[in-house]
Design a protein around this motif. Structure first.
Motif, PDB file in Angstrom:
ATOM      1  N   ASP A   1       0.814  -1.215   0.000  1.00  0.00           N
ATOM      2  CA  ASP A   1       0.000   0.000   0.000  1.00  0.00           C
ATOM      3  C   ASP A   1       0.849   1.267   0.000  1.00  0.00           C
ATOM      4  N   ILE A   2       0.402   2.247  -0.769  1.00  0.00           N
ATOM      5  CA  ILE A   2       0.951   3.609  -0.736  1.00  0.00           C
ATOM      6  C   ILE A   2      -0.145   4.511  -0.197  1.00  0.00           C
TER       7      ILE A   2
ATOM      8  N   ILE B   1      -5.524   5.435  -0.574  1.00  0.00           N
ATOM      9  CA  ILE B   1      -4.591   4.307  -0.550  1.00  0.00           C
ATOM     10  C   ILE B   1      -4.517   3.727  -1.961  1.00  0.00           C
ATOM     11  N   PHE B   2      -3.301   3.570  -2.468  1.00  0.00           N
ATOM     12  CA  PHE B   2      -3.073   2.852  -3.718  1.00  0.00           C
ATOM     13  C   PHE B   2      -2.571   1.462  -3.333  1.00  0.00           C
TER      14      PHE B   2
ATOM     15  N   ALA C   1       6.504   1.458  -8.857  1.00  0.00           N
ATOM     16  CA  ALA C   1       6.546   2.884  -9.205  1.00  0.00           C
ATOM     17  C   ALA C   1       5.158   3.306  -9.674  1.00  0.00           C
ATOM     18  N   LEU C   2       4.711   4.431  -9.172  1.00  0.00           N
ATOM     19  CA  LEU C   2       3.372   4.935  -9.493  1.00  0.00           C
ATOM     20  C   LEU C   2       3.461   6.410  -9.828  1.00  0.00           C
ATOM     21  N   GLN C   3       2.897   6.787 -10.970  1.00  0.00           N
ATOM     22  CA  GLN C   3       2.837   8.193 -11.368  1.00  0.00           C
ATOM     23  C   GLN C   3       1.364   8.602 -11.419  1.00  0.00           C
ATOM     24  N   VAL C   4       1.016   9.650 -10.671  1.00  0.00           N
ATOM     25  CA  VAL C   4      -0.372  10.076 -10.561  1.00  0.00           C
ATOM     26  C   VAL C   4      -0.474  11.590 -10.742  1.00  0.00           C
ATOM     27  N   PRO C   5      -1.603  12.086 -11.247  1.00  0.00           N
ATOM     28  CA  PRO C   5      -1.785  13.540 -11.362  1.00  0.00           C
ATOM     29  C   PRO C   5      -1.751  14.199  -9.985  1.00  0.00           C
TER      30      PRO C   5
ATOM     31  N   ASP D   1      -2.926  -6.344  -9.613  1.00  0.00           N
ATOM     32  CA  ASP D   1      -4.051  -5.415  -9.686  1.00  0.00           C
ATOM     33  C   ASP D   1      -3.699  -4.187  -8.867  1.00  0.00           C
ATOM     34  N   LEU D   2      -4.172  -3.041  -9.311  1.00  0.00           N
ATOM     35  CA  LEU D   2      -3.962  -1.788  -8.583  1.00  0.00           C
ATOM     36  C   LEU D   2      -5.315  -1.158  -8.305  1.00  0.00           C
ATOM     37  N   ASP D   3      -5.612  -0.969  -7.021  1.00  0.00           N
ATOM     38  CA  ASP D   3      -6.873  -0.366  -6.600  1.00  0.00           C
ATOM     39  C   ASP D   3      -6.620   0.972  -5.919  1.00  0.00           C
ATOM     40  N   LEU D   4      -7.519   1.918  -6.158  1.00  0.00           N
ATOM     41  CA  LEU D   4      -7.511   3.198  -5.457  1.00  0.00           C
ATOM     42  C   LEU D   4      -8.644   3.177  -4.439  1.00  0.00           C
TER      43      LEU D   4
END
Length: 507
Positions: free
Chosen positions: A103-104, A117-118, A248-252, A154-157
Motif C-alpha cells: 500500500d501507498i 490508498i493505492f 513505481a506509481l505516477q499520478v496527477p 491489480d492496482l486499486d484506489l
C-alpha cells in the motif's frame, strides 16, 4: 526559514565517513572507542527491524516521492522491497508476495489519517512445474511461453474519510510485472521487457512493478575501516550491484492533493501480510529514510512497523531525544546539539515551515511530505534543501538525493546553527537514473561476470549455448542439461573411486 547553505561535497575525511557509517548501520555500541565491536551493515530501511529482517518479500527498503521532472503536473512515488537481491540468485529469483497488500498511503489534510490508498496485490503463475527453471528458453517478451514464472498485479484506489473506506476503484487489472533479470543468455533485451511492464492508466498516470537497481547509495564499511586502520579507504558504495523489487506509481497532482491552494501531501508505504486465518496484518512501514533504522531503538522497531501515523506520539521522545548524536559525542567527541530536538520534529513529523507543512495545526506524524507546487529543477542538488534546492529532501525525496549526508548533517544540528559538512564520500548511485518513468535504473543482470576465455575463444556453459543457439530451444536445452549432468556424475564417480582406494591403504 528554509536553509540556504552551499555544500561542495568534496574533500570528505575518514573520520566523517566513519560517523556516517555509524548513521547507516545504526549499530554502534560503545562505552569508549576501544569498546567498539563489529556489527552487521544495513541500509536506509533494509532489514531495519528484527521481525521484518526474516521476511524480505514484505520488507519496504526505501520510499521516494517527487514531482515528475518530465511531467510536472504529476507526482511519482517509488517504493522498493526485498533488500540485497543478488543478481545471480537463482534458480528461485525474486518475486513480490502473493499473500501481501503493498500500500501507498496519502494524507492530504494533515490529520495523520489516510485519505487515499493505492493498493498493489500480486498473483504468481508457473507454466511448467516439472522443471526447476525460471525460464525455459530465451525470453523476448513478457508473454513469452519460455518465461516459466510470471507475476501480474491489480492496482486499486481506495478513497477514505476520517480513516473509513468510502469506495474502491480498480485502476489497473492483471498488469504483468517485469521479471528478474536472469542474464544476457536468457533475456538479451531486458530494456524491452521493462518497457512492456509500464502501464499507462486512464487518468494520465502510469504504473510499473518489477526488478530494478537499488537506488540507495551509501558507504556501510564503518567497522571494516576502523579495524583495518586505513582511513583513506572511503567512498565505497556498499549497495553497488544489488537489486530490489520496485513499485513505481505516477499520478496527477490534482488526484492526491487537497487543492491547488493546499498542495502538500503526506506519503508513506506499508506492507500487510495475510495470516493463517485470512486476515491482513501490517508488518512493514516506511516514510522518511533512516527513521526506524537509527531513530527508533530496538524495543520500538517492530512496534513502529505495525503502527499508524495517527499514533506516532508514542515515538516522539525518540525524535526529540535521539540516541545517535550522543553516541557520536561519546566516540568522536563532537558535541551533541541541545535537547529537545524540535528541529528534528519539523523534518520528520510536521514538515518544514514555509516549505512543506500540511496544515498550520497538522498532527505530528512520520511520513514523507511533498509540496507538489514546487517545480522540479533541471539540475538537482544532491543535498536538496540544505543546498538551497527546495525540490529535494526533506521536501519529498528524489532518487538522486543524498539522504545519508543530509540526515547526518541535520542530526548533528545543521538547522540549529551547528554547521557541518559531514558525509560518507558516496555522492551518487553507481548507475545513472533514467529520464522517464519509472526513472529507476535497470537491474544488474545475473550474467554480470566476465565471459570465460579458453583457447583464444569465448566459451559459455551448456545452458547458455542452448538458450542462444538456433533450432529447437527445448531440445537443445535438454541435451545441454544432460551433458552437464553426465559430467557431474563422472566427477562424483571419480571422487568415490579415489576414496575407496584410499580407504584400503593401511595408513
Amino acid at each position: 526559514m528554509t536553509p540556504q547553505i552551499s555544500r561542495s561535497g568534496a574533500g570528505r575525511k575518514g573520520l566523517v565517513t566513519l560517523i556516517c557509517g555509524a548513521l547507516a548501520t545504526g549499530g554502534i555500541t560503545a562505552a569508549s572507542v576501544a569498546a567498539l565491536e563489529p556489527g552487521v551493515a544495513s541500509a536506509s530501511s533494509h532489514r531495519e527491524a528484527p521481525l521484518i529482517s526474516g521476511t524480505p518479500q514484505y520488507d519496504n527498503t526505501d520510499l521516494y516521492a517527487f514531482v515528475s521532472p518530465d511531467k510536472p503536473d504529476t507526482t511519482t512515488i517509488v517504493s522498493d522491497y526485498i533488500p540485497f537481491e543478488e543478481p545471480a540468485g537463482g534458480p528461485n529469483f525474486y518475486q513480490f508476495a502473493d499473500d501481501a497488500q503493498y500500500d501507498i498511503h496519502i494524507d492530504n489534510n494533515g490529520d495523520a489519517k489516510d485519505d487515499l490508498i493505492f493498493r498493489y496485490t500480486f498473483n504468481t503463475k508457473i507454466k511448467d512445474r516439472n522443471t526447476f527453471l525460471y525460464n525455459t528458453g530465451v525470453v523476448d517478451s513478457l508473454n513469452d511461453a519460455d518465461l516459466n514464472v510470471t507475476q501480474s498485479y491489480d492496482l486499486d484506489l481506495i478513497k477514505l474519510k476520517n480513516g473509513r473506506q468510502q469506495y474502491k476503484t480498480r485502476i489497473a487489472d492483471n498488469v504483468p510485472a517485469a521479471p528478474s533479470d536472469v542474464g544476457k543468455a536468457s533475456m538479451p533485451d531486458y530494456a524491452k521487457l521493462r518497457s512492456q511492464a509500464i502501464y499507462k492508466t486512464s487518468n494520465g498516470g502510469a504504473t510499473f512493478a518489477g526488478q530494478a537497481d537499488d537506488p540507495f547509495f551509501a558507504d556501510l564499511r564503518v567497522f571494516d575501516l576502523l579495524y583495518g586502520g586505513n582511513l583513506s579507504e572511503v567512498g565505497n558504495d556498499t549497495l553497488k550491484g544489488y537489486n530490489v523489487n520496485t513499485i513505481a506509481l505516477q499520478v496527477p497532482n490534482s488526484l492526491i492533493r487537497q487543492s491547488a491552494s493546499r498542495p502538500t501531501v503526506g506519503i508513506y508505504a506499508t506492507t500487510q501480510r495475510r495470516n493463517a486465518q485470512g486476515y491482513y496484518a501490517q508488518v512493514s512501514r516506511l516514510g522518511n529514510p533512516l527513521v526506524n533504522e537509527v531513530v527508533n531503538p530496538q524495543k520500538d522497531k517492530d512496534k513502529f512497523n505495525a503502527s499508524q501515523p495517527k499514533d506516532d506520539a508514542q515515538f516522539l521522545k525518540n525524535v526529540t531525544n535521539p540516541e545517535l548524536p550522543k553516541l557520536i559525542e561519546a566516540i568522536y567527541h563532537i558535541k551533541a546539539p541541545s535537547e529537545p530536538r524540535n528541529d528534528l520534529v519539523s523534518v520528520f513529523l510536521t514538515g518544514v515551515k514555509g516549505l512543506n507543512t500540511l496544515q498550520p495545526q497538522a498532527k505530528p506524524s512520520e511520513m514523507l511530505r511533498l509540496n507538489t507546487s514546487i517545480k522540479p529543477t533541471a539540475k538537482p542538488k544532491r543535498l536538496g534543501v540544505l543546498d538551497g534546492d527546495n525540490a529535494g529532501f526533506p521536501n519529498g525525496r528524489r532518487l538522486t538525493d543524498d539522504v545519508i549526508d543530509e540526515a547526518l548533517q541535520v542530526m548533528e544540528g545543521e538547522l540549529v546553527g551547528s554547521k557541518n559538512d559531514l558525509g560518507d564520500a558516496v555522492d551518487k548511485n553507481d548507475k545513472s537514473f533514467e529520464k522517464y518513468f519509472p526513472y529507476v535504473a535497470e537491474p544488474t543482470a545475473g550474467s554480470r561476470g566476465k565471459i570465460a576465455k579458453a583457447a583464444g575463444s569465448s566459451t559459455k556453459s551448456a545452458l547458455g549455448d542452448a538458450l542462444t543457439g538456433s533450432g529447437d530451444n527445448n531440445t537443445t536445452l535438454i541435451a545441454g542439461s544432460a551433458a552437464a549432468g553426465a559430467a557431474g556424475v563422472l566427477l562424483i564417480g571419480t571422487g568415490f573411486g579415489w576414496w575407496r582406494r584410499r580407504m584400503r591403504r593401511p595408513y
